[in-house]
Write an enzyme that holds these catalytic residues in place. Structure first.
Site, short mmCIF file in Angstrom:
data_model
loop_
_atom_site.label_atom_id
_atom_site.label_comp_id
_atom_site.label_asym_id
_atom_site.label_seq_id
_atom_site.Cartn_x
_atom_site.Cartn_y
_atom_site.Cartn_z
N CYS A 83 0.79 -1.14 0.13
CA CYS A 83 -0.07 -0.04 -0.02
C CYS A 83 0.76 1.32 0.04
O CYS A 83 0.35 2.43 -0.05
CB CYS A 83 -0.84 0.03 1.39
SG CYS A 83 -1.86 -1.49 1.65
N HIS A 101 -5.88 1.30 5.66
CA HIS A 101 -6.42 0.72 4.50
C HIS A 101 -7.14 -0.65 5.13
O HIS A 101 -6.43 -1.66 5.81
CB HIS A 101 -5.37 -0.23 3.75
CG HIS A 101 -5.99 -0.94 2.44
ND1 HIS A 101 -6.88 -0.90 1.81
CD2 HIS A 101 -5.16 -1.98 1.88
CE1 HIS A 101 -7.16 -1.60 0.87
NE2 HIS A 101 -6.15 -2.43 0.97
N HIS A 103 -10.08 -4.08 5.03
CA HIS A 103 -10.56 -5.00 4.07
C HIS A 103 -12.04 -5.31 4.72
O HIS A 103 -12.35 -6.50 4.66
CB HIS A 103 -9.85 -6.33 3.81
CG HIS A 103 -8.66 -5.92 2.82
ND1 HIS A 103 -7.87 -7.05 2.35
CD2 HIS A 103 -8.07 -4.98 2.16
CE1 HIS A 103 -6.98 -6.84 1.60
NE2 HIS A 103 -7.17 -5.25 1.30
N GLU A 125 -26.92 9.88 11.35
CA GLU A 125 -26.15 10.80 12.63
C GLU A 125 -24.77 10.42 12.46
O GLU A 125 -23.83 11.53 12.57
CB GLU A 125 -26.71 10.19 14.11
CG GLU A 125 -25.97 11.09 15.28
CD GLU A 125 -26.48 12.47 15.29
OE1 GLU A 125 -25.82 13.21 15.99
OE2 GLU A 125 -27.43 12.86 14.53
N HIS A 181 -12.65 -4.81 -2.71
CA HIS A 181 -11.56 -4.96 -2.13
C HIS A 181 -11.44 -4.45 -0.97
O HIS A 181 -11.18 -5.03 0.12
CB HIS A 181 -10.38 -4.07 -2.98
CG HIS A 181 -8.92 -4.04 -2.57
ND1 HIS A 181 -8.13 -4.08 -3.61
CD2 HIS A 181 -8.35 -4.12 -1.44
CE1 HIS A 181 -6.87 -4.05 -2.73
NE2 HIS A 181 -7.04 -4.07 -1.46
#
Length: 218
Positions: A83, A101, A103, A125, A181
């Site tokens: 990443c 990141h 998943h 909210e 993803h």
């Protein structure tokens, strides 16, 4: 695993703490997902292809804003997160202090129930927990929260261009969904990124549940 105030400015201790927390939420199962924190001019990044709940301080990479490695982990067999170029895009374009990141199941399902390139939700909210871009202004309950969706690729690094384009096109977003993803989420610091990630995931879940009930959410 816990963290104290003295460790909050220590990226090598923060990353394992956060990865362990996200593992407990089901966001980084297997070896998926990633975490990065910027403290000053140093960026701390979790390694690639490892079980995130088992990461230790000595496993963390330290890089600069150009992606150059400043410190390698003790284990020379570890690799920087796949990443990394996507994290760097958020750091350079949004002056982010942390990038997550995830998943998470609901981030994936949110992209599956959404046609087109924008996930939208309103009148919830938890939308108030999301900041507008790099400002400190929160969304209102009755705002329509928009999260851009980019298409997945076989290799994580190949998402860099489309994620960069999405960040530029949507200046109010602090997240980009990747279809089938997961999601990238960033904030001004790790606490803000963590808080918004939890709000985003809640909203993705609400949308999925409302979709099942045939109730419009946007």
């Amino acid at each position: 695993m816990s963290i104290n105030i003295l460790d909050e400015e220590d990226g090598k201790k923060l990353i394992p703490y956060l990865c362990n927390h996200f593992y407990s939420l089901g966001w980084v199962s297997g070896t998926g997902g990633g975490m990065s924190v910027r403290i000053g001019d140093r960026i701390f990044i979790a390694p690639s292809g490892v079980q995130k709940e088992l990461i230790k301080s000595e496993d963390i990479f330290v890089i600069n804003g150009d992606g150059e490695t400043i410190e390698d982990p003790v284990n020379c067999n570890l690799k920087k997160s796949e990443c990394t170029p996507l994290f760097l895009a958020a750091y350079s374009l949004r002056s982010a202090g942390a990038v997550i990141h995830s998943h998470s199941l609901f981030s994936v399902l949110a992209t599956i129930i959404t046609n087109g390139s924008e996930f939208k939700i309103t009148k919830q909210e938890m939308i108030k927990g999301i900041k507008k871009g790099s400002s400190n202004v929160s969304h209102r309950y009755d705002d329509t929260l928009i999260v851009p969706i980019i298409e997945n690729t076989c290799f994580e690094c190949d998402l860099t261009e489309s994620l960069t384009e999405a960040i530029k096109k949507y200046p109010d977003t602090n997240a980009v969904l990747v279809r089938n993803h997961g999601v990238y989420i960033w904030g001004a610091n790790w606490k803000q990124a963590k808080s918004m990630a939890e709000c985003y995931d809640y909203l993705f879940k609400v949308a999925v549940e409302m979709k099942k009930l045939g109730i419009p959410y946007n």
